[in-house]
Scaffold this motif. Sequence first.
Motif, PDB file in Angstrom:
ATOM      1  N   GLY A 130      55.952  21.475  42.624  1.00 17.60           N
ATOM      2  CA  GLY A 130      55.570  20.190  43.202  1.00 17.60           C
ATOM      3  C   GLY A 130      54.082  19.949  43.236  1.00 17.60           C
ATOM      4  N   ASP A 131      53.298  20.882  42.706  1.00 12.33           N
ATOM      5  CA  ASP A 131      51.841  20.731  42.725  1.00 12.33           C
ATOM      6  C   ASP A 131      51.375  19.665  41.733  1.00 12.33           C
ATOM      7  N   GLY A 164      51.819  41.754  25.310  1.00 12.56           N
ATOM      8  CA  GLY A 164      50.503  41.168  25.526  1.00 12.56           C
ATOM      9  C   GLY A 164      50.515  39.718  25.927  1.00 12.56           C
ATOM     10  N   VAL A 165      51.637  39.239  26.493  1.00 12.91           N
ATOM     11  CA  VAL A 165      51.752  37.836  26.898  1.00 12.91           C
ATOM     12  C   VAL A 165      51.464  37.708  28.393  1.00 12.91           C
ATOM     13  N   THR A 166      50.638  36.752  28.764  1.00  9.36           N
ATOM     14  CA  THR A 166      50.303  36.494  30.162  1.00  9.36           C
ATOM     15  C   THR A 166      51.421  35.696  30.834  1.00  9.36           C
ATOM     16  N   VAL A 167      51.734  36.063  32.075  1.00  7.30           N
ATOM     17  CA  VAL A 167      52.812  35.402  32.821  1.00  7.30           C
ATOM     18  C   VAL A 167      52.238  34.654  34.015  1.00  7.30           C
ATOM     19  N   VAL A 168      52.674  33.412  34.180  1.00  3.38           N
ATOM     20  CA  VAL A 168      52.370  32.614  35.363  1.00  3.38           C
ATOM     21  C   VAL A 168      53.697  32.219  36.004  1.00  3.38           C
ATOM     22  N   ILE A 169      53.832  32.469  37.292  1.00  2.63           N
ATOM     23  CA  ILE A 169      55.039  32.060  37.998  1.00  2.63           C
ATOM     24  C   ILE A 169      54.966  30.560  38.273  1.00  2.63           C
ATOM     25  N   CYS A 170      56.010  29.859  37.880  1.00  4.95           N
ATOM     26  CA  CYS A 170      56.113  28.414  38.118  1.00  4.95           C
ATOM     27  C   CYS A 170      57.422  28.194  38.860  1.00  4.95           C
ATOM     28  N   THR A 171      57.345  27.860  40.133  1.00  4.36           N
ATOM     29  CA  THR A 171      58.544  27.909  40.949  1.00  4.36           C
ATOM     30  C   THR A 171      58.571  26.832  42.021  1.00  4.36           C
ATOM     31  N   GLY A 172      59.769  26.491  42.439  1.00  3.55           N
ATOM     32  CA  GLY A 172      59.962  25.659  43.613  1.00  3.55           C
ATOM     33  C   GLY A 172      60.329  26.520  44.797  1.00  3.55           C
ATOM     34  N   GLU A 173      60.205  27.827  44.622  1.00  4.22           N
ATOM     35  CA  GLU A 173      60.585  28.831  45.612  1.00  4.22           C
ATOM     36  C   GLU A 173      59.539  28.944  46.714  1.00  4.22           C
ATOM     37  N   ALA A 214      45.055  33.305  39.522  1.00  8.87           N
ATOM     38  CA  ALA A 214      44.846  32.006  40.163  1.00  8.87           C
ATOM     39  C   ALA A 214      46.126  31.529  40.825  1.00  8.87           C
ATOM     40  N   VAL A 215      45.952  30.738  41.876  1.00 10.08           N
ATOM     41  CA  VAL A 215      47.076  30.062  42.526  1.00 10.08           C
ATOM     42  C   VAL A 215      46.751  28.581  42.578  1.00 10.08           C
ATOM     43  N   SER A 216      47.793  27.768  42.743  1.00 17.17           N
ATOM     44  CA  SER A 216      47.615  26.323  42.602  1.00 17.17           C
ATOM     45  C   SER A 216      47.236  25.615  43.887  1.00 17.17           C
ATOM     46  N   GLY A 217      47.184  26.334  45.007  1.00 14.83           N
ATOM     47  CA  GLY A 217      46.829  25.661  46.252  1.00 14.83           C
ATOM     48  C   GLY A 217      47.011  26.559  47.454  1.00 14.83           C
ATOM     49  N   ASP A 218      46.768  25.997  48.630  1.00 23.23           N
ATOM     50  CA  ASP A 218      46.802  26.766  49.866  1.00 23.23           C
ATOM     51  C   ASP A 218      48.191  27.323  50.162  1.00 23.23           C
ATOM     52  N   VAL A 219      49.235  26.536  49.873  1.00 23.91           N
ATOM     53  CA  VAL A 219      50.593  27.000  50.173  1.00 23.91           C
ATOM     54  C   VAL A 219      50.929  28.234  49.343  1.00 23.91           C
ATOM     55  N   ALA A 220      50.657  28.177  48.053  1.00 20.59           N
ATOM     56  CA  ALA A 220      50.914  29.338  47.193  1.00 20.59           C
ATOM     57  C   ALA A 220      50.109  30.537  47.648  1.00 20.59           C
ATOM     58  N   HIS A 221      48.864  30.308  48.054  1.00 21.56           N
ATOM     59  CA  HIS A 221      48.017  31.405  48.525  1.00 21.56           C
ATOM     60  C   HIS A 221      48.608  32.053  49.769  1.00 21.56           C
ATOM     61  N   VAL A 242      65.653  20.477  32.098  1.00 21.90           N
ATOM     62  CA  VAL A 242      64.963  19.252  32.481  1.00 21.90           C
ATOM     63  C   VAL A 242      63.619  19.578  33.121  1.00 21.90           C
ATOM     64  N   VAL A 243      63.546  20.714  33.821  1.00 19.29           N
ATOM     65  CA  VAL A 243      62.275  21.135  34.412  1.00 19.29           C
ATOM     66  C   VAL A 243      61.280  21.492  33.313  1.00 19.29           C
ATOM     67  N   ALA A 244      61.753  22.267  32.338  1.00 24.90           N
ATOM     68  CA  ALA A 244      60.881  22.646  31.224  1.00 24.90           C
ATOM     69  C   ALA A 244      60.386  21.413  30.471  1.00 24.90           C
ATOM     70  N   GLU A 245      61.267  20.429  30.301  1.00 25.88           N
ATOM     71  CA  GLU A 245      60.866  19.202  29.611  1.00 25.88           C
ATOM     72  C   GLU A 245      59.810  18.456  30.418  1.00 25.88           C
ATOM     73  N   GLY A 246      59.958  18.459  31.735  1.00 27.54           N
ATOM     74  CA  GLY A 246      58.958  17.819  32.578  1.00 27.54           C
ATOM     75  C   GLY A 246      57.608  18.498  32.471  1.00 27.54           C
ATOM     76  N   ILE A 247      57.612  19.829  32.430  1.00 28.40           N
ATOM     77  CA  ILE A 247      56.360  20.572  32.278  1.00 28.40           C
ATOM     78  C   ILE A 247      55.726  20.258  30.925  1.00 28.40           C
ATOM     79  N   ARG A 248      56.554  20.197  29.902  1.00 30.20           N
ATOM     80  CA  ARG A 248      56.023  19.893  28.567  1.00 30.20           C
ATOM     81  C   ARG A 248      55.311  18.542  28.562  1.00 30.20           C
ATOM     82  N   ARG A 249      55.926  17.553  29.190  1.00 28.45           N
ATOM     83  CA  ARG A 249      55.323  16.222  29.211  1.00 28.45           C
ATOM     84  C   ARG A 249      54.030  16.197  30.018  1.00 28.45           C
ATOM     85  N   ILE A 250      54.020  16.930  31.123  1.00 26.90           N
ATOM     86  CA  ILE A 250      52.798  17.010  31.931  1.00 26.90           C
ATOM     87  C   ILE A 250      51.658  17.604  31.113  1.00 26.90           C
ATOM     88  N   LEU A 251      51.960  18.663  30.382  1.00 29.11           N
ATOM     89  CA  LEU A 251      50.910  19.321  29.610  1.00 29.11           C
ATOM     90  C   LEU A 251      50.457  18.471  28.434  1.00 29.11           C
TER      91      LEU A 251
END
Length: 221
Positions: A112-113, A82-91, A131-138, A17-26
Amino acid sequence: MTAHLVARLAVVDDHPVVAEGIRRILEEHAPGVTWVGVATSYAGLLDALREWDPLPDVVLYDLDLRDGSTTEEGIAQLHARGVTVVICTGEFRPIPIRDAVHAGAMGVMLKGDPPERMVDVISSAAAGDFAVSGDVAHLLISDEALTPKLAPREIEVLQLLASGIPRKVIGKRMSPPVAETTVITYFKRAVQKYRDLGRQVETPQDAVRAAVHDGFLRPIE
């Protein structure tokens, strides 16, 4: 301002359900993205890497798949192709996030960003820029005051205590084994390191709870 993003993208997350939510956002915020697919486990990722053709440019990777694998294993498999990885987490535990960055993740975004920030991170990572998505991630990545610098042996005694091993036996279970007095020294050092940061840690059990909170140890089931 949201960056214009053109990329092939996949998700590794054990909550579809999380992956589906990301798909819709994109789909709404980054129409240039081509959706490749979802893997819900490390084993599923290995299968998908044999099936995805062409491979995605970017994979959004969840930190805790709860299948016994580590994020570092997944990052290694993706980097080898050769695939780039971005961490996407609620952690919000700093240590797992930092470990993933040290392993080569090119970005960190919190689930939650706002969508615009998520797209910006993916775009930057796809272009080869961390890159990071905001101050909290930083802060989770960079603020050294959030966590102590526990030595591997200090983490080992805390892990053994957390697993239910009696304190008098812990030294015999360590690799290599150590005397009980040495175990006590490791406990005292771990406790003191947390106290030096102003954390309310008085006992080895307090240190175990703090180490779980920070991500040095996996959550106690």
